[in-house]
Every structure is written in C-alpha cells, then in structure tokens.
Design a protein around this motif. Structure first.
Motif, PDB file in Angstrom:
ATOM      1  N   HIS B  26     -19.078  63.635   3.089  1.00 18.98           N
ATOM      2  CA  HIS B  26     -18.712  64.027   1.717  1.00 18.98           C
ATOM      3  C   HIS B  26     -19.229  62.975   0.758  1.00 18.98           C
ATOM      4  O   HIS B  26     -19.836  61.990   1.172  1.00 18.98           O
ATOM      5  CB  HIS B  26     -17.200  64.222   1.584  1.00 18.98           C
ATOM      6  CG  HIS B  26     -16.390  63.027   1.992  1.00 18.98           C
ATOM      7  ND1 HIS B  26     -16.401  61.849   1.291  1.00 18.98           N
ATOM      8  CD2 HIS B  26     -15.564  62.830   3.044  1.00 18.98           C
ATOM      9  CE1 HIS B  26     -15.596  60.979   1.886  1.00 18.98           C
ATOM     10  NE2 HIS B  26     -15.093  61.545   2.970  1.00 18.98           N
ATOM     11  N   TRP B  47     -10.429  58.538  27.814  1.00 21.39           N
ATOM     12  CA  TRP B  47     -10.271  59.728  26.976  1.00 21.39           C
ATOM     13  C   TRP B  47     -11.117  59.621  25.711  1.00 21.39           C
ATOM     14  O   TRP B  47     -10.826  60.277  24.722  1.00 21.39           O
ATOM     15  CB  TRP B  47      -8.798  59.917  26.602  1.00 21.39           C
ATOM     16  CG  TRP B  47      -7.934  60.046  27.789  1.00 21.39           C
ATOM     17  CD1 TRP B  47      -7.663  61.177  28.483  1.00 21.39           C
ATOM     18  CD2 TRP B  47      -7.253  58.991  28.484  1.00 21.39           C
ATOM     19  NE1 TRP B  47      -6.856  60.894  29.548  1.00 21.39           N
ATOM     20  CE2 TRP B  47      -6.583  59.579  29.565  1.00 21.39           C
ATOM     21  CE3 TRP B  47      -7.147  57.617  28.289  1.00 21.39           C
ATOM     22  CZ2 TRP B  47      -5.821  58.832  30.464  1.00 21.39           C
ATOM     23  CZ3 TRP B  47      -6.406  56.873  29.171  1.00 21.39           C
ATOM     24  CH2 TRP B  47      -5.746  57.477  30.242  1.00 21.39           C
ATOM     25  N   HIS B  49     -11.020  57.422  23.627  1.00 22.16           N
ATOM     26  CA  HIS B  49     -10.056  57.150  22.554  1.00 22.16           C
ATOM     27  C   HIS B  49     -10.343  55.866  21.783  1.00 22.16           C
ATOM     28  O   HIS B  49      -9.744  55.627  20.744  1.00 22.16           O
ATOM     29  CB  HIS B  49      -8.629  57.133  23.102  1.00 22.16           C
ATOM     30  CG  HIS B  49      -8.410  56.146  24.189  1.00 22.16           C
ATOM     31  ND1 HIS B  49      -8.967  56.301  25.434  1.00 22.16           N
ATOM     32  CD2 HIS B  49      -7.694  54.998  24.237  1.00 22.16           C
ATOM     33  CE1 HIS B  49      -8.600  55.286  26.194  1.00 22.16           C
ATOM     34  NE2 HIS B  49      -7.833  54.483  25.494  1.00 22.16           N
ATOM     35  N   ARG B  50     -11.258  55.035  22.315  1.00 17.57           N
ATOM     36  CA  ARG B  50     -11.616  53.835  21.552  1.00 17.57           C
ATOM     37  C   ARG B  50     -12.856  54.152  20.745  1.00 17.57           C
ATOM     38  O   ARG B  50     -13.907  54.481  21.310  1.00 17.57           O
ATOM     39  CB  ARG B  50     -11.877  52.662  22.491  1.00 17.57           C
ATOM     40  CG  ARG B  50     -10.606  52.178  23.131  1.00 17.57           C
ATOM     41  CD  ARG B  50     -10.775  50.876  23.863  1.00 17.57           C
ATOM     42  NE  ARG B  50      -9.665  50.725  24.770  1.00 17.57           N
ATOM     43  CZ  ARG B  50      -9.695  51.052  26.066  1.00 17.57           C
ATOM     44  NH1 ARG B  50     -10.820  51.498  26.606  1.00 17.57           N
ATOM     45  NH2 ARG B  50      -8.633  50.911  26.828  1.00 17.57           N
ATOM     46  N   ARG B  60     -14.023  57.219  -1.115  1.00 18.41           N
ATOM     47  CA  ARG B  60     -13.864  58.225  -2.178  1.00 18.41           C
ATOM     48  C   ARG B  60     -12.420  58.214  -2.642  1.00 18.41           C
ATOM     49  O   ARG B  60     -11.508  58.298  -1.820  1.00 18.41           O
ATOM     50  CB  ARG B  60     -14.235  59.612  -1.633  1.00 18.41           C
ATOM     51  CG  ARG B  60     -14.156  60.699  -2.687  1.00 18.41           C
ATOM     52  CD  ARG B  60     -14.567  62.024  -2.141  1.00 18.41           C
ATOM     53  NE  ARG B  60     -13.654  62.507  -1.119  1.00 18.41           N
ATOM     54  CZ  ARG B  60     -13.760  63.714  -0.562  1.00 18.41           C
ATOM     55  NH1 ARG B  60     -14.742  64.521  -0.907  1.00 18.41           N
ATOM     56  NH2 ARG B  60     -12.902  64.099   0.357  1.00 18.41           N
ATOM     57  N   GLY B  62     -10.424  55.887  -3.649  1.00 18.52           N
ATOM     58  CA  GLY B  62      -9.566  54.859  -3.045  1.00 18.52           C
ATOM     59  C   GLY B  62      -9.261  55.077  -1.582  1.00 18.52           C
ATOM     60  O   GLY B  62      -8.338  54.486  -1.038  1.00 18.52           O
ATOM     61  N   ASN B  63     -10.015  55.959  -0.940  1.00 19.63           N
ATOM     62  CA  ASN B  63      -9.761  56.254   0.473  1.00 19.63           C
ATOM     63  C   ASN B  63     -10.973  55.832   1.305  1.00 19.63           C
ATOM     64  O   ASN B  63     -11.941  56.592   1.415  1.00 19.63           O
ATOM     65  CB  ASN B  63      -9.493  57.751   0.627  1.00 19.63           C
ATOM     66  CG  ASN B  63      -9.250  58.145   2.069  1.00 19.63           C
ATOM     67  OD1 ASN B  63      -8.908  57.303   2.896  1.00 19.63           O
ATOM     68  ND2 ASN B  63      -9.434  59.414   2.372  1.00 19.63           N
ATOM     69  N   LYS B  65     -13.159  55.603   4.268  1.00 18.23           N
ATOM     70  CA  LYS B  65     -13.232  56.310   5.552  1.00 18.23           C
ATOM     71  C   LYS B  65     -14.207  55.571   6.456  1.00 18.23           C
ATOM     72  O   LYS B  65     -15.358  55.361   6.083  1.00 18.23           O
ATOM     73  CB  LYS B  65     -13.711  57.730   5.311  1.00 18.23           C
ATOM     74  CG  LYS B  65     -13.408  58.648   6.456  1.00 18.23           C
ATOM     75  CD  LYS B  65     -13.688  60.081   6.099  1.00 18.23           C
ATOM     76  CE  LYS B  65     -12.544  60.696   5.308  1.00 18.23           C
ATOM     77  NZ  LYS B  65     -12.800  62.066   4.902  1.00 18.23           N
ATOM     78  N   LYS B  70     -20.915  58.038  17.219  1.00 16.57           N
ATOM     79  CA  LYS B  70     -20.510  58.957  18.299  1.00 16.57           C
ATOM     80  C   LYS B  70     -21.450  58.817  19.489  1.00 16.57           C
ATOM     81  O   LYS B  70     -21.258  59.440  20.520  1.00 16.57           O
ATOM     82  CB  LYS B  70     -20.587  60.411  17.810  1.00 16.57           C
ATOM     83  CG  LYS B  70     -19.714  60.708  16.618  1.00 16.57           C
ATOM     84  CD  LYS B  70     -18.340  61.116  17.081  1.00 16.57           C
ATOM     85  CE  LYS B  70     -17.449  61.411  15.912  1.00 16.57           C
ATOM     86  NZ  LYS B  70     -17.210  60.292  15.012  1.00 16.57           N
TER      87      LYS B  70
END
Lengths: 756, 214
Positions: B26, B47, B49-50, B60, B62-63, B65, B70
C-alpha cells in the motif's frame, strides 16, 4: 586403618570417590578445594591397588580421608542456599524408591513399574508401615504417592510429572478415600512437565488441589524438592514435613535469575545472579518453617541424606507415623493423654532417639472425625501465607466494614437459620400438595378448563413474560459506552491476522471506539485496559470495591522489590494486582475478583490471595455468584517465594468450600493467563471461559522450550486450542461479554443463582 | 506436448534462480533496511513462525509496517532512491533472487516434463494390492499405466474407493506420497512419464545430480 578397610580397600576407594564427587556436586565443580587433585589421587590408587605396598596404600587413604573430612566440615559450616539446591539435585541423594524400600515394610506399585508406566515420574504404591509398641508390631495401610527422580533414568524426566501422572495420583487419592487409608505424599520434583496435552498441566494440578482440599483421609506430605506448582499437585496436606537439606520454592533459582536479570532466551545466566536469587527466594527448610509454609523439619545428616543413610530413613519412618498420628488425634474429641505421649516422645534428643512408640493409634476415622479433619485443614490453610500489609482504614471504610459485619449476620440468619427451616417446611408442603393434587386433579380438572375458557389469563402488551423482557433488554446498551483512552491517537494499526485474512489497517479511534478493540474482519481482540470492563460489563454505578486496604508487601525483603512495588503502586494508584468488588449485571448481584495486568503483570502474592479468599467468602455469605475475571495473570509472584505458592492450595480450598455450599463460580480469562493461578483456584472452576484472542496455559513458550527442548506452535496457548483440549468451556466475544455473562448466570445459576 | 529437454536444461543452467519482486502492499513512506547484494532469509521454524529478514518498513498514518522476506536469497535491483520517500501501492522496491538447488531444479523440471496425477480429495492414499505387490517384487521394474487402470485406493473415514488412472499412458516415474499418507486435495500423487522420453529424463536427472554444484 581398621581391618575392614584392609579387606575391602577397593570398595573403600569407591566410597571416597563418591564423597569427592558429592562435594563437587555441592560446590558446582571439582575446582573448589583442590577436589580434582584429590580425585586424581583416588583414581591413581585405584589403578595401582595391587602394585602398592599395604602401608603406602593405607597412609595415602588416610590422608585423603582426613582431607575429605576437613573439606566436608568446611562445606557444612558455610552451606549457602544454592548449595542446598545442589545437594537436592545430586544423583546421590535418596529418592522415593529408597524411601519405599527402607521406610515401608512392603509395598505394591500401582499403575505400572519402571518405564512401563503412564508416567514414570509419578509413583503410586499401596504400602504397609509398621509401628513397634512395647515389642509388639502394629501394621498400618497407607497410599504412598510421590515423584520418582530415579537414578539417572531419562524416562523419569527428573521427577517432572506429566499431566497424566498427576491424574494417576488423583485417581489413587480417590481410592485411598474409598478405602479410608491415609496418604503419604513425597515431593521430589523440580516442577511439573509443562505441556498442555489433555488433561493439561495446569488444569490437572487444579483438579488435584480441588479434590485434595476435601479429601476425607489424613494426608501427610514430605518435601525434599518442592518445585512450585508441581509440588502442590500432591502437596495439599494436613501436615507438611520438610527435609532439612531440601528446598521448596516458587521457581528454580535459574528461572528467577533469568527473569531478574532479563536474560534473553538461550543466554547464559551469571552464576552470581543465580546464587543471589537462591538466597533471596528463601527456599530452605529453615526459611520455610519461619514462613510457616511447612510444619516441621526432619533432620538429615549435615551434608544431606544419601541412598545409604539408613539412620535417616529410620527417622523419616518414625516422623511419618508420628505426623499421621497427630493428624488423626486432632480429629478425636478425647485425645489429651495420647497427644502428650506423642509430644513427649518427639522431644527426645537425637542420640536417645528410638523409633518405638509408647502408644498405638488407629488411623481410621468416623464420619464426625472426617468432618473435623476437613475443618482443621481449612483452618490451617486459611491461616497460612499472610505476607500482605493492611493499611489503616479511613472512618468511612471502617463504617462500611461494620455495615458489612451486620450484613453478614443478617445473611447468616436469612440463609442459615431461616432458609433451613423454610426449605423444610416448603418441601413438606410440596410433598403434601403433590399427593393431594393427584387426588384432586381428577375432580378439579374439568372445572379449571371451564374457568380458563370463561376468564382467560391477561397477557402483557407484546405477549412476553417478565423473563422474556429481561432477556430482550440484554441486546440494548442502556448507557453511554466508556471509550478507551487508547482511542485518542490519530493513527492506524495493523491486525496481526492481516496476512492470513487480508484484514485492512484500522484507524485507532474507530478500533478502540466503535469496534471495542475488535478487528471487524477477523474478530481479533486487541488488548484493552481493565477499566473498559469495569465500565462496560457491569450495571452503571453498581461496582463497589472492598478490601482496598489490603496491599502487597515485600515479606521476603527481596532485594530491589520494594522499588518495583512502589512504582507499581504509583502507576496504578492501587495496592495489589487484584480488585475485588460487588457489582450487578442486569440487576443480578454478583461478587467479582479481577486480576489485572498493570500491577506486576497480574501476579498473585499474599495480598491477592487474601483478597480473593475474602471475596469468595463474601460471595458465600451473601449467597451470590462469584466471577473471577482474569484480565491478565503472569502466575505466582516470585518475589514472595513460597508465600505466593501457598496461595494456590489456600485459594482452591476456599473456592471448594464456596462451590460445596452451592455457589456458582465462573472464571473468564482474557489476554494472558498462565501458571499458578490457572493451576489452582482458576483452573478448578467448573465453568471457565476465554475471551477471544486470549492465551491460557501453564508455562509460556520460552519455559516449555527450555524445559522440554521442543518448540511449540505459535498458537499453542490460544483460547481456541484451550477449548479444543477441553480446558475451557467456551469462547466469548468481548462485545457480548455482558450478554453472555448474564445468560451464563441465568442458565448455570438456576432459579436462585445459588444451588443450595 | 513437446518439450525440448536440452533447452530446459540450458535454461536452468544459464539462470538457476527464481526471482521474486517485492512491491509495496500500500502507499506509505519507505525506510529500507537492506543493502544491494545482501543475503536475506525467509521465515524459519517448524511452523515458519519466525519472520524472515526485515527488508523495509512502510509507514502510513503512524503505522509502521515491517515487511519481512518470504524467500531466502539475496537482494538485487534495490531502489535505494525510494528510501525515505512516499510511494504508491504496488511500487517495486527490490528483487529477491533465490538460487535454486539441485533438488528444486529437478523438482521443477519433473513438474514440467511429467504428467502429474493430483489427489482428488483430502484422504489417505494406498496403491492397489496388485500394484503394491509388483513394486515390492521388482523395485527397478517400470510400472506402465494407461487410462482406466485401477492404481490407487483412496481411504477416508473407513470408506475405501478405487481410483482409476486418468491421463496419458506412460511409466510411473515418481511417487509423491508414502504409503498411507494423508494428502491434501490437489497435491501431486504420481508423476507419469511417456516411455520414449524416459531415458532422456533419467539421464538428465543423473547429470544434474552428479555434475551441478549446489
């Protein structure tokens, strides 16, 4: 050098090597006191045993022995708590197997032997113990339940009981109760094996405690290694004995050091910090006796008892019989002379010690004695673990206390005296009218039908009865909703499930306002402060807090904890991690205990335990449902040591009394709920519910990884998995908490919200 | 379907990589955390998971991300000029080049060359007793399949169903499951090779296994 040594010098050399290794175990290595050099000399002797001349051999052996005696004296003079922990962990220490062999005359292991066993870490045996009275032998049957560390067998897991091991223990406790024989439990565990597989580490310990609190047979526990919750699973006893070189602690010194030193996973914990924590935790027998978490110490040899210390086993056998006698005698109405005889004998000096008894006491109990046994057990645990502070109360709170006292008297009369009579009368009337109605029905039925036809019963405006109206109103929000201050930030956040479910970013004022902290697309619950629940869950203005004057303290004088406590008090404006209050939900009056995260991560210490107990008692006195809402709990507060651990049996016992008296006890877990509280007074509830996205378990992922060596999936502790495993009975949405709670009270609580 | 095996081999030999373009999910301000040529790793753990290496932070409203890798490989075509600037959604930021190892190349070639017979539904799969016995008797002997041959037993909830082979006639070259494995719907069960292509395929795989560096 005596003749025996001459004949048996090979064996003697082995004994010396064992003594050196034992000292190395205690001091944490061979570096101390030139133990390595001594061991080399012993090995050298062993290899040259047949080459040396007798005189040379004996001179050397005598020198080594003298040196060893000196070193052992030095260790005894300055034995530190961590060294006591090392004694307990030494492979040369006695185990339950030695006790069974040496203290009991015969025994049959139940539930399998050795590896062929549901859990080899827990041993259950039906055993016979004898007492000698004036050259006559008397036999007693007992159920022995304990942890078996084994002599290095890997399958024993070092005495860490798995959930099914504790379940086995419970099963045989019930057998003992049916057979009316006492239970001797031996605690040799560094802690429970932390896995969630059914029946679940925490849940099973809770079940054990719940059952043991009202087990109608005498229970005597002996603690050698008491590792927190694992120890409590079989440790709720009428008399708790402890080995003088044992330890009983809330956490291992290494675990405490990792927390105190904020050591990252896999990082090395400094030895000094471990030693410091071992001393701070007050885990030795003397410390525990001072804290009154045990009743008596059983003296071991100065460096701890080993497998071959038969004198110690003789003493232990005598003490176990004597302790069981004491428990039995306390239940008797006429016991003065026998108690005196028992006391006099116990005061004999060590050197005059004789394991012969002056009297014989039968260990079976009558019904009234069983009742008294349970009363005494309740009294005992209620008096334990009082390491909190009581602040001076204001005039207003003292007045409200006086009012409460008056209320209590009122409730005692209302639900005690009057209720009893009114119920009996009501029952009689019901019986008579039922009998009469069968006879009268045939006569009156045609008349009633005709009457109903002519004069139909009036209906309410919309055809609903009062119950329906009440039920309908739960879908309405009757007052302005409290908005979390978290909503005051102009930014967005991402849902942790965004990748999985494609959740869109959420604008914080929306999320914490309209959405009540719940992701609208996947339903993930973002954590909210406890105030949100106080404001939105209960009827407005109905929350009335009590026992605010009971505040957390630092009973062990744990270094640095005073400052931490002060900060927590300043930050929260509260004195403990629990809030207890009266409240109502749709006009249903309930008593609530709420553990919240802001104060030391909701950990439970003496103050929290005491407030919980008083809240539970209040619910019992006022005949109201009792809700334990767990905003977060991190377990038992390690800074309070065993005073914290003892809250587990203490609170469970009170909960049991509440449930037995007919109370409805509901537990709701939110955010994170782990360890001791879940493994006792929370996990024992018949109705446990998780709020969505909460995590429930015994040990956190790090502890599991470090203990078992296996990794756990990221959702291992999720409420969903807890539900799948049968640990909880449902998952509630936060937005429907109030409605669900009301429904639960109505459906589970029965017509009077109180069963008896 | 005619595949030139030599060309296929040449293609993988000249470019034994798999490229993954990393685009912004985004709008937002990009803060790049890696350098061109830097090795990055994908998610790890049993899994997964790390999370993998942090590639960049996209902020964006104040978030911030955290965008993690991958894939395992190295960073190329990094657009360093975007660092600190506002970008639109779908803007390419870098390329992660993953070097294929021998087994991955063999797997890819086989999937192109073989006819794959997928699992029709989530179930446990077994070979029919006849096929199983034939395989046991002589492990090297090829099993020929033609349309309509009963080859597998699909077992689910105590119901066993015989599965007939559907597809071009050929030799059973690869089995993607172990006897009695629970296979998800759509995952490959069998790989069938046409008899005329079989010697080439075997030779090619042999060459990859022995000659190629991992």
């Amino acid at each position: 050098m005596d003749q025996k040594r001459l004949l048996d010098s090979g064996k003697y050399i082995t004994e010396l090597a064992q003594r050196i290794n034992y000292l190395a175990d205690i001091k944490g290595g061979l570096e101390w006191g030139s133990l390595q050099e001594l061991l080399d000399r012993v090995q050298n002797l062993r290899s040259k045993l047949f080459d040396l001349k007798e005189d040379e051999l004996f001179v050397e052996l005598e020198q080594i022995e003298r040196r060893l005696d000196y070193l052992e004296d030095r260790v005894v003079q300055d034995l530190s708590p961590i060294e006591i922990v090392n004694i307990v962990r030494s492979p040369q220490r006695f185990t339950l197997q030695d006790i069974l062999e040496n203290c009991y005359d015969s025994y049959t292991e139940l539930g399998g032997e050795g590896e062929c066993n549901i859990d080899p870490a827990v041993v259950v045996a039906r055993a016979t113990i004898t007492r000698r009275v004036k050259n006559r032998l008397y036999y007693h049957q007992v159920m022995v339940i304990g942890h078996e560390k084994g002599y290095g067998e890997e399958f024993r897991n070092g005495g860490c009981a798995k959930p099914w091991g504790n379940e086995k223990a419970l099963r045989y406790m019930k057998v003992a109760e049916i057979e009316g024989i006492p239970i001797h439990s031996y605690i040799f565990t560094p802690g429970a094996y932390p896995i969630e597989d059914y029946p679940g580490a925490a849940q099973q310990i809770a079940r054990n405690l719940f059952r043991m609190s009202r087990l109608k047979v005498p229970i005597v526990a002996f603690i050698s290694e008491g590792g927190s919750g694992g120890a409590e699973a079989i440790g709720l006893a009428d008399i708790r004995l402890m080995a003088s070189r044992g330890y009983y602690s809330v956490i291992s010194p290494e675990g405490a050091a990792a927390i105190e030193g904020r050591i990252k996973e896999g990082g090395k914990v400094p030895r000094e910090l471990v030693e410091h924590c071992a001393a701070q935790l007050k885990m030795t027998a003397e410390d525990n006796l001072k804290l009154k978490t045990i009743d008596r110490i059983i003296e071991e040899p100065p460096l701890g008892a080993r497998r071959g210390d038969y004198q110690f086993f003789r003493r232990l056998r005598y003490e176990m019989v004597r302790a069981t006698d004491e428990v039995v005698l306390q239940t008797k109405s006429f016991r003065t002379f026998r108690s005196y005889a028992l006391k006099r004998q116990s005061q004999e000096k060590e050197e005059d010690f004789s394991d012969e008894f002056d009297i014989h006491i039968k260990w079976s109990l009558t019904d009234s004695e069983k009742k008294r046994l349970l009363e005494l057990r309740s009294k005992k645990y209620r008096a334990m673990g009082k390491g909190y502070k009581e602040l001076r109360q204001t005039l207003q709170s003292r007045l409200s206390e006086a009012v409460e006292s008056l209320k209590q008297n009122y409730y005692d009369i209302r639900y005690g005296l009057l209720r009893q009579h009114s119920r009996q009368v009501q029952k009689l009337i019901e019986e008579v009218s039922s009998e009469g109605s069968v006879f009268l029905k045939t006569v009156t039925e045609p008349v009633r039908v005709a009457y109903d036809f002519v004069f139909p019963k009036p209906k309410s405006e919309n055809g609903l009865n009062q119950q329906d109206i009440l039920r309908r109103s739960i879908f309405m929000q009757e007052w302005e909703q409290y908005i979390s201050p978290l909503a005051n930030e102009d930014k967005t956040v991402s849902c942790p499930n965004a990748e999985k479910y494609g959740c869109k970013d959420l604008w914080v004022p929306d999320l914490y306002g309209e959405f009540s902290g719940v992701c609208p697309s996947c339903g993930h619950h973002f954590p909210l402060e406890y105030q949100w629940y106080l404001q939105n869950l209960f009827d407005p203005g109905s929350v009335r807090e009590f026992n605010k004057h009971i505040v957390s303290a630092n009973p062990l004088k744990f270094q640095g904890f005073d400052e931490k406590l002060k900060k927590a008090i300043e930050r929260t404006g509260r004195g403990s991690a629990i809030i207890t209050f009266d409240a109502s939900v749709f006009d249903i009056k309930i008593v609530v205990a709420m553990l919240y995260s802001d104060f030391r991560s909701g950990t439970v210490g003496s103050a929290e335990g005491e407030k919980f107990i008083r809240a539970c008692d209040r619910a019992r006195t006022t005949r109201r449902p009792f809700l334990a809402y767990i905003h977060t709990t991190g377990g038992i507060r390690i800074h309070e040591g065993t005073l914290g651990v003892i809250q587990m049996p203490r609170c469970t016992l009170v909960v049991r009394e509440y449930i037995d008296s007919g109370g409805l006890y509901i537990v709701v877990y939110d955010n994170n709920s782990y360890a001791g509280p879940v493994a006792s007074f929370l996990g024992c509830s018949p109705y446990q519910v998780g709020i969505r996205s909460s995590r429930i378990g015994f040990a956190g992922p790090r502890v599991i990884r470090e203990t078992t060596g296996a990794d756990v999936p990221p959702d291992y502790h999720s409420a969903k998995n807890a539900l799948k495993r049968g640990h909880i009975q449902g998952i509630w949405d936060r937005r429907e908490f109030r409605k669900n709670l009301f429904e639960a009270l109505m459906t589970m609580g029965g017509p009077h919200l109180y069963y008896k | 379907m005619e595949i030139n095996l030599k060309d296929l081999l040449k293609k993988y030999k000249s470019h034994p990589y798999e490229d993954h373009e990393i685009r912004t999910p985004h709008t937002g301000v990009v803060h790049i955390n890696v350098e061109d040529g830097q090795e990055v790793s994908g998610p790890t753990g049993l899994w997964n998971h790390r999370p993998g290496t942090l590639l960049y932070v996209l902020e964006r409203e104040g978030n911030p991300k955290h965008i993690t890798s991958k894939y395992t490989g190295f960073v190329t075509k990094l657009r360093k000029e975007l660092d600190g600037s506002f970008v639109q959604a779908g803007e390419p930021v870098m390329l992660i080049r993953h070097r294929l190892n021998k087994e991955e190349i063999i797997d890819r070639i086989l999937r192109e060359v073989l006819y794959i017979f997928p699992a029709p539904q989530r179930a446990r799969y077994f070979f029919t007793p006849e096929v199983s016995a034939a395989m046991e008797k002589d492990k090297k002997k090829a099993i020929n399949l033609k349309e309509g041959d009963e080859i597998l037993i699909m077992s689910l909830m105590k119901r066993d169903t015989l599965l007939s082979y559907e597809g071009p006639a050929g030799v059973l070259y690869k089995v993607y499951f172990k006897h009695g494995d629970l296979m998800e719907q759509g995952t490959p069960l069998l790989g069938i090779c046409s008899p005329e292509r079989l010697p080439f395929v075997e030779k090619m795989i042999q060459r990859i296994r022995t000659e190629w560096d991992d």
